[in-house]
Scaffold this motif. Structure first.
Motif, PDB file in Angstrom:
ATOM      1  N   PHE A   1      23.092  79.505 -59.058  1.00 23.12           N
ATOM      2  CA  PHE A   1      23.756  78.045 -59.316  1.00 23.12           C
ATOM      3  C   PHE A   1      23.657  77.630 -58.025  1.00 23.12           C
ATOM      4  N   PHE A   2      23.328  76.047 -58.129  1.00 20.38           N
ATOM      5  CA  PHE A   2      23.422  75.331 -56.605  1.00 20.38           C
ATOM      6  C   PHE A   2      23.313  74.174 -56.866  1.00 20.38           C
ATOM      7  N   GLU A   3      23.804  73.275 -55.810  1.00 27.04           N
ATOM      8  CA  GLU A   3      23.719  71.910 -55.839  1.00 27.04           C
ATOM      9  C   GLU A   3      22.405  71.477 -55.241  1.00 27.04           C
ATOM     10  N   HIS A   4      21.747  70.562 -55.651  1.00 28.72           N
ATOM     11  CA  HIS A   4      20.526  70.165 -54.830  1.00 28.72           C
ATOM     12  C   HIS A   4      20.725  68.613 -54.644  1.00 28.72           C
ATOM     13  N   VAL A   5      20.867  68.286 -53.307  1.00 32.18           N
ATOM     14  CA  VAL A   5      21.277  66.960 -52.810  1.00 32.18           C
ATOM     15  C   VAL A   5      20.004  66.156 -52.157  1.00 32.18           C
ATOM     16  N   VAL A   6      19.697  64.897 -52.610  1.00 30.97           N
ATOM     17  CA  VAL A   6      18.561  64.207 -52.107  1.00 30.97           C
ATOM     18  C   VAL A   6      19.314  63.073 -50.954  1.00 30.97           C
ATOM     19  N   VAL A   7      18.769  63.148 -49.867  1.00 32.67           N
ATOM     20  CA  VAL A   7      19.611  62.064 -49.020  1.00 32.67           C
ATOM     21  C   VAL A   7      18.354  61.111 -48.410  1.00 32.67           C
ATOM     22  N   LYS A   8      18.835  59.797 -48.358  1.00 30.92           N
ATOM     23  CA  LYS A   8      17.851  58.842 -47.653  1.00 30.92           C
ATOM     24  C   LYS A   8      18.846  58.261 -46.761  1.00 30.92           C
TER      25      LYS A   8
ATOM     26  N   GLY B   1       8.160  62.413 -48.955  1.00 34.38           N
ATOM     27  CA  GLY B   1       7.215  61.794 -47.928  1.00 34.38           C
ATOM     28  C   GLY B   1       7.462  60.314 -47.674  1.00 34.38           C
ATOM     29  N   SER B   2       8.479  59.766 -48.383  1.00 36.33           N
ATOM     30  CA  SER B   2       9.007  58.361 -48.039  1.00 36.33           C
ATOM     31  C   SER B   2      10.250  58.549 -47.379  1.00 36.33           C
ATOM     32  N   GLY B   3      10.736  59.468 -46.675  1.00 37.56           N
ATOM     33  CA  GLY B   3      11.779  59.706 -45.961  1.00 37.56           C
ATOM     34  C   GLY B   3      13.116  60.081 -46.425  1.00 37.56           C
ATOM     35  N   HIS B   4      12.924  60.567 -47.752  1.00 32.43           N
ATOM     36  CA  HIS B   4      13.865  61.234 -48.433  1.00 32.43           C
ATOM     37  C   HIS B   4      14.111  62.830 -47.697  1.00 32.43           C
ATOM     38  N   THR B   5      15.198  63.352 -47.647  1.00 35.00           N
ATOM     39  CA  THR B   5      15.376  64.781 -47.260  1.00 35.00           C
ATOM     40  C   THR B   5      16.223  65.519 -48.326  1.00 35.00           C
ATOM     41  N   THR B   6      16.261  66.796 -48.522  1.00 32.59           N
ATOM     42  CA  THR B   6      17.144  67.458 -49.405  1.00 32.59           C
ATOM     43  C   THR B   6      17.717  68.356 -48.620  1.00 32.59           C
TER      44      THR B   6
ATOM     45  N   GLY C   1      20.676  58.878 -44.207  1.00 29.64           N
ATOM     46  CA  GLY C   1      21.886  59.537 -44.087  1.00 29.64           C
ATOM     47  C   GLY C   1      22.946  59.589 -45.192  1.00 29.64           C
ATOM     48  N   GLN C   2      22.362  58.963 -46.220  1.00 30.85           N
ATOM     49  CA  GLN C   2      23.258  58.997 -47.515  1.00 30.85           C
ATOM     50  C   GLN C   2      22.703  59.473 -48.751  1.00 30.85           C
ATOM     51  N   ASP C   3      23.935  60.694 -49.153  1.00 29.18           N
ATOM     52  CA  ASP C   3      23.356  61.111 -50.377  1.00 29.18           C
ATOM     53  C   ASP C   3      23.070  60.082 -51.612  1.00 29.18           C
TER      54      ASP C   3
END
Length: 137
Positions: free
Chosen positions: A97-104, A74-79, A106-108
């Motif tokens: 098995f997976f990697e979960h990436v949080v982006v703000k 809600g504060s602009g992060h994406t995953t 345009g940066q991981d």
């Protein structure tokens, strides 16, 4: 008779829907389906470089990160999910098995590696156990 290919297709479709819901997870998103997919016996462990040993958690404690993720989104992060691999133990058990990436902006900003175990309980897939390891973005 071996129905493993069909079980894999069914489970993959289920996990795709769950993953899409988790990625949407803004403040207005109904997380009920995510919560419903967590089995009562759910438990797991979380580890990162700041912890001397992994932190264990149960269903209540494990659900809290979903709520925190929703606030972050809600504060602009994406995953995004990367490198997902699904393996079936049998027709009623799957390991993901997976990697979960949080982006703000345009940066991981965070990357977590997950191992999740699912079981088919009363005809529905349920998350029973997971481990998460935080790694550098």
């Amino acid at each position: 008779m071996n129905n493993l290919p069909e079980a894999l297709r069914e489970f993959t479709a289920f996990h795709d829907r769950l993953s899409q819901l988790a990625a949407m997870g803004g403040p207005e998103t109904d997380l009920g389906p995510l919560e419903a997919a967590i089995h009562e016996s759910y438990h797991g462990a979380y580890s990162n470089t700041g912890l001397a040993k992994p932190k264990t958690f149960d269903k209540r404690e494990g659900y809290d990160p979903f709520v925190a993720m929703r606030k972050a989104l809600g504060s602009g992060h994406t995953t995004r999910m990367e490198n997902r691999t699904i393996r079936m133990r049998n027709e009623d058990e799957a390991v993901v098995f997976f990697e979960h990436v949080v982006v703000k902006d345009g940066q991981d900003v965070m990357r977590n590696f997950f191992v999740q175990t699912y079981a088919k309980v009363d005809g529905a897939w349920k998350l029973t156990r997971e481990t998460m390891e935080q790694v550098a973005p």
